[in-house]
Design a protein around this motif. Sequence first.
Motif, PDB file in Angstrom:
ATOM      1  N   ALA A 121       3.515  -6.242  -2.730  1.00 36.57           N
ATOM      2  CA  ALA A 121       2.319  -6.042  -1.920  1.00 36.57           C
ATOM      3  C   ALA A 121       1.339  -5.110  -2.639  1.00 36.57           C
ATOM      4  CB  ALA A 121       2.694  -5.471  -0.558  1.00 36.57           C
ATOM      5  N   GLU A 122       1.848  -4.064  -3.264  1.00 29.94           N
ATOM      6  CA  GLU A 122       0.999  -3.130  -4.009  1.00 29.94           C
ATOM      7  C   GLU A 122       0.330  -3.839  -5.188  1.00 29.94           C
ATOM      8  OE1 GLU A 122       1.578   0.906  -6.683  1.00 29.94           O
ATOM      9  OE2 GLU A 122       3.028   0.473  -5.105  1.00 29.94           O
ATOM     10  N   ARG A 123       1.089  -4.664  -5.917  1.00 32.20           N
ATOM     11  CA  ARG A 123       0.540  -5.411  -7.046  1.00 32.20           C
ATOM     12  C   ARG A 123      -0.550  -6.381  -6.582  1.00 32.20           C
ATOM     13  NH1 ARG A 123       5.485  -7.628  -9.253  1.00 32.20           N
ATOM     14  NH2 ARG A 123       6.430  -5.594  -9.352  1.00 32.20           N
ATOM     15  N   ALA A 124      -0.297  -7.052  -5.460  1.00 33.05           N
ATOM     16  CA  ALA A 124      -1.280  -8.005  -4.933  1.00 33.05           C
ATOM     17  C   ALA A 124      -2.566  -7.285  -4.528  1.00 33.05           C
ATOM     18  CB  ALA A 124      -0.693  -8.767  -3.754  1.00 33.05           C
ATOM     19  N   ALA A 125      -2.440  -6.104  -3.924  1.00 32.37           N
ATOM     20  CA  ALA A 125      -3.624  -5.336  -3.528  1.00 32.37           C
ATOM     21  C   ALA A 125      -4.410  -4.889  -4.754  1.00 32.37           C
ATOM     22  CB  ALA A 125      -3.203  -4.135  -2.691  1.00 32.37           C
ATOM     23  N   LYS A 126      -3.717  -4.435  -5.796  1.00 33.55           N
ATOM     24  CA  LYS A 126      -4.385  -4.025  -7.028  1.00 33.55           C
ATOM     25  C   LYS A 126      -5.078  -5.210  -7.699  1.00 33.55           C
ATOM     26  CE  LYS A 126      -1.543  -0.024  -8.240  1.00 33.55           C
ATOM     27  NZ  LYS A 126      -0.591   0.524  -9.217  1.00 33.55           N
ATOM     28  N   ALA A 127      -4.422  -6.364  -7.693  1.00 30.35           N
ATOM     29  CA  ALA A 127      -5.015  -7.557  -8.298  1.00 30.35           C
ATOM     30  C   ALA A 127      -6.266  -7.973  -7.538  1.00 30.35           C
ATOM     31  CB  ALA A 127      -4.003  -8.694  -8.311  1.00 30.35           C
TER      32      ALA A 127
ATOM     33  N   LYS B 266      -9.092  -5.562  -8.394  1.00 26.29           N
ATOM     34  CA  LYS B 266      -9.606  -5.812  -9.743  1.00 26.29           C
ATOM     35  C   LYS B 266     -10.484  -7.061  -9.756  1.00 26.29           C
ATOM     36  CE  LYS B 266      -9.721  -4.909 -14.147  1.00 26.29           C
ATOM     37  NZ  LYS B 266     -10.352  -3.707 -14.659  1.00 26.29           N
ATOM     38  N   LEU B 267     -10.050  -8.110  -9.051  1.00 24.84           N
ATOM     39  CA  LEU B 267     -10.828  -9.337  -8.977  1.00 24.84           C
ATOM     40  C   LEU B 267     -12.170  -9.079  -8.286  1.00 24.84           C
ATOM     41  CD1 LEU B 267     -10.911 -12.366  -9.536  1.00 24.84           C
ATOM     42  CD2 LEU B 267      -9.781 -12.720  -7.346  1.00 24.84           C
ATOM     43  N   ASP B 268     -12.162  -8.302  -7.214  1.00 22.11           N
ATOM     44  CA  ASP B 268     -13.412  -7.952  -6.526  1.00 22.11           C
ATOM     45  C   ASP B 268     -14.332  -7.164  -7.453  1.00 22.11           C
ATOM     46  OD1 ASP B 268     -12.551  -9.234  -4.254  1.00 22.11           O
ATOM     47  OD2 ASP B 268     -11.873  -7.385  -3.240  1.00 22.11           O
ATOM     48  N   GLU B 269     -13.767  -6.262  -8.228  1.00 15.35           N
ATOM     49  CA  GLU B 269     -14.544  -5.466  -9.181  1.00 15.35           C
ATOM     50  C   GLU B 269     -15.188  -6.370 -10.237  1.00 15.35           C
ATOM     51  OE1 GLU B 269     -13.620  -2.376 -12.803  1.00 15.35           O
ATOM     52  OE2 GLU B 269     -12.301  -2.300 -11.051  1.00 15.35           O
ATOM     53  N   ILE B 270     -14.431  -7.329 -10.736  1.00 19.99           N
ATOM     54  CA  ILE B 270     -14.947  -8.263 -11.745  1.00 19.99           C
ATOM     55  C   ILE B 270     -16.065  -9.108 -11.145  1.00 19.99           C
ATOM     56  CG2 ILE B 270     -14.385 -10.300 -13.150  1.00 19.99           C
ATOM     57  CD1 ILE B 270     -11.584  -9.041 -13.533  1.00 19.99           C
TER      58      ILE B 270
END
Length: 94
Positions: free
Chosen positions: A75-81, A84-88
């Motif tokens: 869940a933590e990895r999915a939130a970070k991903a 990051k995608l939103d930032e990109i």
Amino acid sequence: MPEPTGPRTPEPVDAEIVPDPTPAPAPPATGYDERGVPSLDYVRDKIEGRYATSIGAAELAEGTAAARSVEEQEAERAAKAKAKLDEIRRSMGN
């Protein structure tokens, strides 16, 4: 007379030879015909039993602390991903 100090040999003992009991006849294999082919019901029961065992093992594994830890890490990895995608996407929109 002094006792011998070396190893003592045991005295022979009379023994009775008992014949082996006759083995009980093996019960007929259930679920198989006389040619050794399993019946459809037997195979179905075997598959259902294995499926139920695997489902139960999965349910037990989910309840352990290690499984919860793995779920939290995913869940933590999915939130970070997602972050990051939103930032990109934001950086590409400018």
